[in-house]
Scaffold this active site. Structure first.
Site, PDB file in Angstrom:
ATOM      1  CG  ASP A  28     -14.179 101.427  67.531  1.00 63.51           C
ATOM      2  OD1 ASP A  28     -13.934 102.787  67.551  1.00 63.51           O
ATOM      3  OD2 ASP A  28     -14.479 101.019  66.201  1.00 63.51           O
ATOM      4  CE  LYS A 133     -14.316 103.981  64.687  1.00 62.10           C
ATOM      5  NZ  LYS A 133     -15.265 102.804  64.106  1.00 62.10           N
ATOM      6  CE  LYS A 136     -18.976  98.078  60.966  1.00 63.14           C
ATOM      7  NZ  LYS A 136     -19.599  97.825  62.440  1.00 63.14           N
ATOM      8  CB  VAL A 161     -10.571  95.811  68.634  1.00 61.70           C
ATOM      9  CG1 VAL A 161      -9.572  95.126  69.544  1.00 61.70           C
ATOM     10  CG2 VAL A 161     -11.884  96.639  69.290  1.00 61.70           C
ATOM     11  CB  CYS A 166     -13.201  99.828  63.240  1.00 65.71           C
ATOM     12  SG  CYS A 166     -14.877  99.828  63.339  1.00 65.71           S
TER      13      CYS A 166
HETATM   14  C1  C5J Z   1     -15.046  97.268  64.976  1.00 65.15           C
HETATM   15  C2  C5J Z   1     -16.980  95.970  64.187  1.00 65.15           C
HETATM   16  N1  C5J Z   1     -14.750  98.301  66.028  1.00 65.15           N
HETATM   17  N2  C5J Z   1     -16.096  94.943  64.207  1.00 65.15           N
HETATM   18  N3  C5J Z   1     -16.380  97.350  64.733  1.00 65.15           N
HETATM   19  O1  C5J Z   1     -14.232  96.968  64.312  1.00 65.15           O
HETATM   20  O2  C5J Z   1     -17.960  96.057  64.103  1.00 65.15           O
END
Ligand code: C5J
Length: 226
Positions: A28, A133, A136, A161, A166
């Site tokens: 992500d 996706k 998470k 991240v 995630c």
């Molecule tokens: C991820 C989120 N990628 N924090 N998303 O961790 O909402």
């Protein structure tokens, strides 16, 4: 013949990296989470906490590609008609602007919108699988597991991240499916320093209950010998 094994210094103990069975999974690294002016910053988050991971990820990805190993990328997001967006996720947080609404970089966390895309510094190369996706975890409602199985992958180096959301969810999902996960701490980031610290501790605690933690220079040094 025994698959080649590279020893990577890590916690709680050295990780035996098998290049032929190991994929880099970058979670992500999307514009809306990392770029100034994106959705993450709009919510009041300090994006510099995530942006410090860009350069270590860039170096690791370059070394990974140079070694000819499998790199994969994920993006959190939803279909434009939001049919895969759970109502609970839509309303969580009670924010005035939520997933699917128009944000600073197009519709928030909607596939095809500018903010949903991966940052240019880590843009997927042709042939590198990208997993879209809705949740998470990268295994939930995706074909990630079958793609990895078809390629004989048993280990993952997981970066991206955010550390406690995630990245942690994906490492836990992978662990339950039998994968060994190595997490380079400089390549994962959280908006919250205390979650960064605890998110990493949770992975390596109790003898590596979910996986191993290292630094990207150790991974790069090991795969240089691949
Ligand atoms: C991820 C989120 N990628 N924090 N998303 O961790 O909402």
């Amino acid at each position: 013949m025994q698959a080649k094994t590279l020893l990577v210094p890590a916690e709680p103990y050295a990780f035996e990296l098998k290049p032929a069975e190991c994929a880099l999974l970058i979670i992500d690294m999307q514009r809306d989470f990392l770029e100034p002016g994106g959705f993450g910053e709009m919510l009041g988050n300090d994006v510099s906490q995530l942006r410090r991971t860009i350069e270590p990820n860039r170096r690791l990805l370059a070394a990974w590609r140079a070694a000819g190993l499998l790199a994969m990328h994920t993006r959190e997001g939803h279909r434009p008609d939001l049919s895969d967006l759970p109502p609970s996720k839509k309303i969580r947080g009670r924010s005035a602007t939520t997933i699917g609404d128009v944000g600073p970089m197009g519709r928030i966390l909607v596939r095809g919108e500018p903010g949903h895309d991966i940052i240019p510094e880590l843009y997927p190369a042709p042939g590198e699988p990208v997993i879209d996706k809705p949740g998470k975890g990268a295994f939930h409602a995706t074909d990630l597991h079958s793609i990895l199985q078809h390629r004989g992958i048993t280990q993952l180096v997981v970066t991206g991240v955010t550390t406690e959301v995630c990245v942690n969810t994906t490492v836990r999902e992978a662990n339950d499916r039998g994968y060994d996960c190595l997490v380079p701490e400089d390549c994962v980031g959280s908006y919250f320093p205390e979650f960064q610290e605890m998110g990493l501790k949770m992975i390596k605690a109790q003898g590596g209950i979910f996986g191993w933690v290292t630094g990207s220079p150790s991974v790069i040094a090991a795969i240089g010998d691949a």
